[in-house]
Structures are given as C-alpha cells and as structure tokens.
Design an enzyme around this catalytic site. Structure first.
Site, PDB file in Angstrom:
ATOM      1  N   GLY A 147      -3.277  -7.289   8.159  1.00 54.20           N
ATOM      2  CA  GLY A 147      -2.671  -7.569   9.449  1.00 54.20           C
ATOM      3  C   GLY A 147      -1.217  -7.986   9.403  1.00 54.20           C
TER       4      GLY A 147
ATOM      5  N   GLY B 112      -5.375  -2.744   8.774  1.00 53.03           N
ATOM      6  CA  GLY B 112      -5.063  -1.592   9.620  1.00 53.03           C
ATOM      7  C   GLY B 112      -4.868  -1.928  11.083  1.00 53.03           C
TER       8      GLY B 112
ATOM      9  N   LYS C 206      -7.944   0.905  -5.404  1.00 55.82           N
ATOM     10  CA  LYS C 206      -9.153   0.383  -4.774  1.00 55.82           C
ATOM     11  C   LYS C 206     -10.408   1.128  -5.193  1.00 55.82           C
ATOM     12  CE  LYS C 206      -6.830  -0.956  -0.449  1.00 55.82           C
ATOM     13  NZ  LYS C 206      -6.989  -2.405  -0.350  1.00 55.82           N
TER      14      LYS C 206
ATOM     15  N   ASP D   8       0.845  -1.196   0.000  1.00 58.26           N
ATOM     16  CA  ASP D   8       0.000   0.000   0.000  1.00 58.26           C
ATOM     17  C   ASP D   8       0.875   1.239   0.000  1.00 58.26           C
ATOM     18  OD1 ASP D   8      -2.307  -1.465   0.166  1.00 58.26           O
ATOM     19  OD2 ASP D   8      -2.867  -0.817   2.190  1.00 58.26           O
TER      20      ASP D   8
ATOM     21  N   ARG E 169      -7.281 -20.322   7.167  1.00 62.92           N
ATOM     22  CA  ARG E 169      -7.584 -21.678   7.656  1.00 62.92           C
ATOM     23  C   ARG E 169      -8.990 -22.090   7.266  1.00 62.92           C
ATOM     24  NH1 ARG E 169      -3.918 -24.538  10.225  1.00 62.92           N
ATOM     25  NH2 ARG E 169      -2.293 -23.518  11.468  1.00 62.92           N
TER      26      ARG E 169
ATOM     27  N   GLY F 276      -0.211  -3.483   4.016  1.00 63.88           N
ATOM     28  CA  GLY F 276      -0.743  -2.122   4.025  1.00 63.88           C
ATOM     29  C   GLY F 276       0.004  -1.272   5.016  1.00 63.88           C
ATOM     30  N   SER F 277      -0.648  -1.007   6.141  1.00 65.04           N
ATOM     31  CA  SER F 277      -0.077  -0.136   7.162  1.00 65.04           C
ATOM     32  C   SER F 277       1.244  -0.683   7.700  1.00 65.04           C
ATOM     33  CB  SER F 277      -1.083  -0.007   8.307  1.00 65.04           C
ATOM     34  OG  SER F 277      -2.406  -0.014   7.801  1.00 65.04           O
TER      35      SER F 277
END
Lengths: 197, 301
Positions: free
Chosen positions: B223, B162, B90, B33, B174, B244-245
């Site tokens: 995550g 995030g 996005k 990102d 899973r 991302g973050s």
C-alpha cells in the site's frame, strides 16, 4: 566523546548498540551539520550503491571526502569498507568512493547471498579470533604499502581487516556478532588527539 | 534461535545469523517490485537496496485475476544479470518446489508471499530446510512469530498489496507493535497465556517479552504509494519498506522511486520529505479497501 554513524541506509542500529556497550554516544549522521560535533565516524554495512547515491543527494559527499582526506578517525564495515577503498571493482560505473585506504576491493567478492558465511578471523594484535559474519561481502584484492593488515580469515589467510593511520576497514560485520573491539579501536583513535572541529 | 558455530577451518553458509544479516543490511532502504530488467535498472538507478522480481505487480494481479505463480526463471536471471543489488523473488505460500527452484537460481531472498495464489491451505514452507533466507508477511504478532518459528529471517507487515492504500499496513504495524508492548509488560505467568492467545511458539513469545523487539527485522509492505507513506510507516517502527505497484504505476516511476528512497533515509525530517514530494506527478490511483473483492492479507495463517 561522540561517534557519528552514517545513517543514510544500512545496519546503523547495530553499530549504535555496540557504541552504547562501550559507553559512547552514537550520533546519526544524515546531513552535513551532523558532522560538526563528532570525534569519529562509522560507515556501516548496507548497499554501497544506495549509499553512494544518497551521499550526493544529502550533500555529504564533499564533507565526508574531506573528513577522510584529513585522516580523521573512521571505521568502515562491509559497504563502509567499499566506500573507503581507493579502488573498487564490480561496482556501478557511477559509484564513487570516498577513498582513504590504499586497497582494491571487489564488490560482492564472495558472491551472492548463498555464499554469505560465518568464518573465524585471526587478528593477533587484537586478541582472540573474531566470529566474522560476511554478508555479500567485499573482497580485498590487494593492499598498498601504507596499509597495516590487522586480520585474516583463519581458513585461508585472506586479508579482511586493514588500518592506515586512524582509518580502519573491515570486510565483515563485527557489529552483528556484538564484538566491540574495532569500535573500541576507533574510539581510541578519536581519543588520541582528534577533537571536534 | 539456532545458530551453528563454524569451526576455524571452514566457511559456514546459511546460518541464521547470515540469513538475518542480509535483512539487517537492507534497513532504511527501499525494496522495489520489478517485472523486467528495464524496471530493475530504473530501480537500481534510483537507489533501491534490492529488487523483487515478479511477473506482474500486485495491482495487475488484482485486475487480471487467475492464478498468480512464481516468475519465469529466465526473467529472474535477466534481472540478476542487469543489477548488482540483491534480487529477491516470490514463491506461493506452501509451494516448496517453487522455493527450491528459486534457491537453485541463487536469488538472494525468497518471499513466501500472499500476493501469489496459495499452494497449501494449511502449511507454510519449512524454511529451515533452505540455505537461502526467507521473508514472510504477517498481519499480527502471532502470525509473525509462527513464520519465524518456521525459519523466516525477515518479516514484512502485509498491508493490502496492489491498492496504493496505506490503511492496512498501518493497522498491521500497530497491531504487531501494540502486542509487543503488551508482552513487554506481562509477568512470567501471563506470558504462557499470551502465547496461547497469539498461537505462537512459547520460546519466541518469551524472547519477545524479554527483549521487547521481534527476533528478526520487521519491514513494511502493501500500500505504500508516496514518500509520505514511507515516512509514516518508518516512524511507526518499520525498519525498511517494500514498494510494489506504487512506483511503476505512478506517472513518473523514476522520480517517484528516488523520492521514496530519499524519504526513507530522511523519514523524520518533514522538510526533506516535503522537498522530495514536490511535483512528482500522479501517484498510483489507489483503491478503497471496502471495494475489494479479494483481500490478499487474509491468505496465510
């Protein structure tokens, strides 16, 4: 017979699957010692800038440059073709190829993903046409005298498969259409007297 | 799966094979990102296989609240001018007009994303109508197959964007792989009932039962904050990671980015993952899932 697939990044699994259909053991190559036991090498599709960076961090650049300069059996598709080209345009400034094929390629020569396409490839020496899958593909701008042209786009005659000795390069992805003919050619080169080191 | 066959005299663009082909090329890589051209350059320098252009990273969207929308086209164009790797962007769930705009900008992939505020509470975008390929998020196999039925050429497990917390990504992976394994063992009669339970198109459910794999590449998002996180989800079966973050909210984004790239290549070699994990500085702080007000993964259906 063991064929290595450079597994730094890209469609490694598709190449392994084609090798499996040929009854050949595919070996993932991520570190220099992985090269010890293989008879031929596939450089897969993927992002050539990423692969180029990872060639340095994995310590593979030097042994692979040596591999290619010894003219050992190698097949490069798409990003793999970029790695094999002696001259690359529109790459990053710090992007260094392994060389091996006396050709000039333009990275992403057909444009962004919107212009990615399927097109028939005429390859008279290899049999019927290939269903060529071109993904942000490199474009071969010129070829040197040592290069044998194996395939051209049926639509406009552009060169898309080349070979010099045991080194084969291809701008599209035969592994995505499951066409084993170029891999079989690589295996034949490997059988023709290039044993393990 | 629809696949048009090109005639010998033409170039067939936008076929399903061409759409999923780019996803195949991104395997084993890291999609990062970025919110501006400078970050895009850092990402490319670190070995990203693609960048995702957005206005704010998910952790900031979470902090700021309000409606999160498609990025400014000018921002996307600046990023396209700066890097040579693929540029994704996005669109809001169901917001086909945003997707049309992104397609007109020639972005390489469109992410119909739960990270943005949904525009339609019942319908996702009809992705078959576009030549540009789409990636969509999924929390389970049924959701993944519904998105593929709508034309998605790549699926990413949603995780919880995030948060810097990998637990939801693990849960979703899973769940997807667990259901694929169950489906592989089902007999022909049971497959019909499973399609009903999964609320997914029968032909796709039958295809998964037969092949034992999703019909398109499956990546992981939401995550991932460390090289170890990347190694974990790739060992669980994800074929590439979106970060991302986790990169630009860490202490040293450039080093973190490069470390995650190397860990994604050598994900099975703990010695190398350990080596690249040394001295990276603080990763993004992260959030306990139970402390969240909004769960982004619940968006989309």
């Amino acid at each position: 017979m063991r064929i290595g697939v450079l597994a730094l990044q890209g469609d490694v699994d598709a190449h392994q699957e084609v090798l499996r259909t040929l009854g050949v053991e595919g070996v993932s190559v991520r570190t220099p010692s992985d090269l010890d036991s293989i008879d031929g090498l596939v450089l897969p599709g993927g992002e050539s800038t990423t692969m180029s960076m990872l060639l340095d961090s994995s310590g593979l650049r030097e042994p692979l440059t040596e591999w290619v300069s010894e003219r050992r059996p190698t097949l490069g598709t798409c990003a793999g073709l970029v790695l094999l080209a002696d001259r690359v345009t529109d790459g990053r400034d710090d992007q260094v190829s392994l060389g091996g094929l006396d050709i000039t390629v333009q990275r992403n020569g057909y444009g962004r993903q919107k212009f990615s396409f399927e097109g028939d490839v005429a390859a008279p020496d290899l049999g019927e046409e290939f269903d060529g899958v071109f993904i942000r593909a490199p474009r071969i701008l010129d070829v040197g005298a040592s290069i044998e042209v194996l395939g051209r786009l049926s639509a406009d005659g552009e060169i898309v498969i080349v070979q010099a000795g045991a080194i084969i390069g291809c701008a599209f992805h035969p592994e995505l259409s499951g066409d084993p003919r170029l891999h079989a050619r690589l295996v034949a080169c490997a059988n023709a007297g290039n044993g393990p080191r | 799966m629809a696949n048009s066959t090109p005639s010998s005299s033409e170039r067939a663009t936008g076929t399903f094979r061409v759409k999923r082909g780019l996803a195949d090329m991104l395997k084993g890589g890291v999609i990062m990102d970025v919110v501006d051209a400078d970050q895009a350059k850092v990402a490319e320098d670190a070995g990203a296989v693609a960048v995702m252009a957005l206005e704010r990273v998910p952790s900031d969207i979470r902090r700021d609240g309000g409606v999160a929308r498609m990025s400014d086209p000018e921002l996307i164009e600046k990023i396209q001018e700066t890097v040579t790797i693929p540029v994704m962007a996005k669109a809001r769930i169901g917001h086909f007009a945003e997707a049309q705009i992104l397609a007109s900008l020639d972005v390489d992939y469109i992410d119909e994303s739960e990270v943005l505020t949904p525009a339609d509470e019942s319908n996702h975008i009809d992705k078959w109508a576009f030549e540009i390929p789409f990636v969509c998020g999924a929390t389970n196999l049924g959701e993944a197959l519904r998105r593929i039925g709508e034309g998605a050429a790549m699926i990413r497990s949603k995780g919880e964007a995030g948060t810097g917390n990998i637990v939801e990504a693990v849960r979703h992976l899973r769940s997807i792989f667990g259901d694929i394994r169950k489906l592989s063992l089902a007999d022909d009669a049971e497959v019909y009932a499973m399609a009903k339970e999964l609320r997914a198109p029968l032909d796709l459910v039958q295809e998964v039962a037969e092949t034992g794999v999703l019909p398109v590449p499956l990546f992981c998002a939401g995550g991932i904050a460390t090289p170890a996180d990347a190694s974990l989800v790739l060992q669980l079966g994800a074929q590439a990671v979106f970060v991302g973050s986790g990169i630009f909210k860490s202490e040293d984004p450039s080093r973190m980015a490069r470390a995650i790239v190397e860990a994604s290549t050598h994900y099975e070699d703990a010695t190398i993952v350990a080596k690249v994990s040394r001295g990276l500085g603080d990763p993004m702080r992260g959030t306990e899932i139970n402390a969240l007000e909004t769960r982004l993964a619940d968006r989309g259906w």
